[in-house]
Write an enzyme that holds these catalytic residues in place. Sequence first.
Site, short mmCIF file in Angstrom:
data_model
loop_
_atom_site.label_atom_id
_atom_site.label_comp_id
_atom_site.label_asym_id
_atom_site.label_seq_id
_atom_site.Cartn_x
_atom_site.Cartn_y
_atom_site.Cartn_z
N ARG A 100 3.69 -0.97 4.27
CA ARG A 100 2.35 -0.16 4.24
C ARG A 100 1.92 -0.04 2.66
O ARG A 100 1.21 1.08 2.58
CB ARG A 100 2.25 1.10 5.12
CG ARG A 100 2.48 1.05 6.40
CD ARG A 100 1.63 0.72 7.13
NE ARG A 100 1.38 0.86 8.56
CZ ARG A 100 1.00 1.90 9.38
NH1 ARG A 100 0.00 2.70 8.64
NH2 ARG A 100 1.00 2.07 10.63
N ASP A 131 -2.51 -5.78 11.02
CA ASP A 131 -1.92 -4.49 11.87
C ASP A 131 -1.42 -5.10 12.88
O ASP A 131 -1.52 -6.28 13.42
CB ASP A 131 -3.24 -3.62 12.25
CG ASP A 131 -2.50 -2.54 12.64
OD1 ASP A 131 -2.06 -1.34 12.00
OD2 ASP A 131 -2.00 -2.31 13.77
O1 CP3 Z 1 2.19 -2.75 4.74
C1 CP3 Z 1 1.03 -3.11 4.34
O2 CP3 Z 1 0.49 -2.81 3.60
C2 CP3 Z 1 0.18 -4.22 5.66
C3 CP3 Z 1 -0.65 -3.61 6.40
C4 CP3 Z 1 -0.09 -2.82 7.99
C5 CP3 Z 1 -0.98 -1.91 8.47
N1 CP3 Z 1 -0.30 -1.46 9.63
C6 CP3 Z 1 -2.44 -1.49 7.94
C7 CP3 Z 1 -2.93 -0.23 8.38
C8 CP3 Z 1 0.94 -3.09 8.73
C9 CP3 Z 1 2.20 -3.82 8.14
C10 CP3 Z 1 0.77 -2.21 9.56
C11 CP3 Z 1 1.98 -2.22 10.77
C12 CP3 Z 1 1.84 -1.14 11.82
N2 CP3 Z 1 0.85 -0.80 12.33
C13 CP3 Z 1 2.96 -0.65 12.55
C14 CP3 Z 1 4.37 -0.97 12.33
C15 CP3 Z 1 4.87 -0.45 10.97
C16 CP3 Z 1 4.91 0.98 10.97
O3 CP3 Z 1 4.35 1.76 10.06
O4 CP3 Z 1 5.78 1.59 11.94
C17 CP3 Z 1 2.58 0.11 13.50
C18 CP3 Z 1 3.19 1.03 14.41
C19 CP3 Z 1 1.24 -0.02 13.33
C20 CP3 Z 1 0.09 0.75 14.60
C21 CP3 Z 1 -0.90 1.54 13.71
N3 CP3 Z 1 -1.87 0.98 12.91
C22 CP3 Z 1 -0.90 2.99 13.65
C23 CP3 Z 1 0.00 3.81 14.49
C24 CP3 Z 1 -2.24 3.36 13.08
C25 CP3 Z 1 -2.69 4.70 12.63
C26 CP3 Z 1 -1.78 5.51 12.16
C27 CP3 Z 1 -2.31 5.65 10.74
O5 CP3 Z 1 -1.32 5.54 9.80
O6 CP3 Z 1 -3.21 6.11 10.45
C28 CP3 Z 1 -2.43 2.23 12.31
C29 CP3 Z 1 -3.71 2.10 11.34
C30 CP3 Z 1 -3.46 1.37 10.14
N4 CP3 Z 1 -2.84 0.12 9.93
C31 CP3 Z 1 -3.82 1.74 8.60
C32 CP3 Z 1 -3.57 0.99 7.73
C33 CP3 Z 1 -3.92 0.78 6.42
C34 CP3 Z 1 -4.60 3.03 8.44
C35 CP3 Z 1 -5.97 3.06 9.14
C36 CP3 Z 1 -7.10 3.36 8.25
O7 CP3 Z 1 -7.42 2.77 7.02
O8 CP3 Z 1 -7.74 4.28 8.61
#
Ligand code: CP3
Length: 359
Positions: free
Chosen positions: A36, A85
């Site tokens: 992330r 994502d």
């Molecule tokens: O790593 C990176 O820089 C690449 C981008 C990436 C995102 N999501 C961007 C994102 C990656 C590799 C993910 C994977 C992801 N997404 C996972 C597996 C990895 C982990 O952390 O367990 C999971 C479970 C998700 C599902 C997901 N996406 C959730 C639960 C959320 C909301 C929770 C949160 O952190 O806000 C997201 C949203 C998300 N995906 C954001 C980002 C940068 C934040 C959203 C925003 O900009 O408001």
Amino acid sequence: MSTQDTTNGPADLSQSRFLKACRGEQTDATPVWLMRQAGRYMAEYRELRKKNTILELIKDPALATEVTMQPIQAFDLDAAIIFADILPPLEGMGLQLEFQKGEGPVIHNPVRTEADVRALRQPDPEEFLHFTLDAIRLTRKELDPRGVPLIGFSGAPFTLASYAVEGGSSRNRVLVKSMMMNRPDLWDIMMTKLAKLAGDYLVAQAKAGAQVLQLFDSWVGELSPYEYENFVLPYSKLALDIAATAGVPVIHFGTNTSGMLPLIQKAGGDVIGVDWRINLDEAWEILGHSTPVQGNLDPVTLFAEWPALEKRAKDVLDRAAGRPGHIFNLGHGIVIETPVDNVRKLVDYIHEYSRTLRG
Ligand code: CP3
């Protein structure tokens, strides 16, 4: 940073630190990237988010490229991960996804009944996820001159099923586990579709230019080893077997897996992700030193003042002991409020200190 091709066509980064470590080869210093690494802890990202939703950023290849490059421009990272994502692939199966403010992801029509499972489509990633494949092609053009390889990724079947059935984040995962225990027939249909989707999507990303692939099974540690082995491993294996046909290294990541690392390894993957709930040397002993490992600093360590952070990062590197095949990373994604200055210091420290542990 590494060898690069200045002629036309994609660069050959097979001798970069990150790719060498993925193959278990020795490197001058330990490669580092952070799960992330693109996201809200960076002001540049928050700026773009003022004008776009997360799905808009993901679905516009130029914007996705810009976000992917933000941490690469800010820090001396050894790999980029495409900005996307794990959840948009579920839209291709017929699920309605929304990221709600403060709530996280929501699926408006979760999979609860036999009819829901049977209605799940088997999407072709080349068609449904073309925006991420285009973003990969575009991002490679920016990364190649810098000599930085690109990671493509997918959610693993269980983690995807968890969102598809629960309809969002969940504390005890009662619904998804109930389907698994009560309806193994439906579970098999759904998990087979998810495994094929994950595998096909990973292969499509490699074809588009991703040099390494990562399968995220973030919530797999909620399962007992018995449940993992009987109800999840076969489908993770199917996804990883399909991904392996792409011919690039595959990282198999999970959290809370300390009690089932041999099963995670058995499912497949060239590199195994390790979180901070087990010491890296113990995990590596269990996996065997011929298996490359990625990890394993607690992301919250980045909130410590530098001397404490340095001590914990040093401990991870000391436990890796300069052996070939260690990729430094956090044990899970970077936390939103993480101080950017600590990220920069950490990345530089990993390179500096790890050099001293060689030979
Ligand atoms: O790593 C990176 O820089 C690449 C981008 C990436 C995102 N999501 C961007 C994102 C990656 C590799 C993910 C994977 C992801 N997404 C996972 C597996 C990895 C982990 O952390 O367990 C999971 C479970 C998700 C599902 C997901 N996406 C959730 C639960 C959320 C909301 C929770 C949160 O952190 O806000 C997201 C949203 C998300 N995906 C954001 C980002 C940068 C934040 C959203 C925003 O900009 O408001």
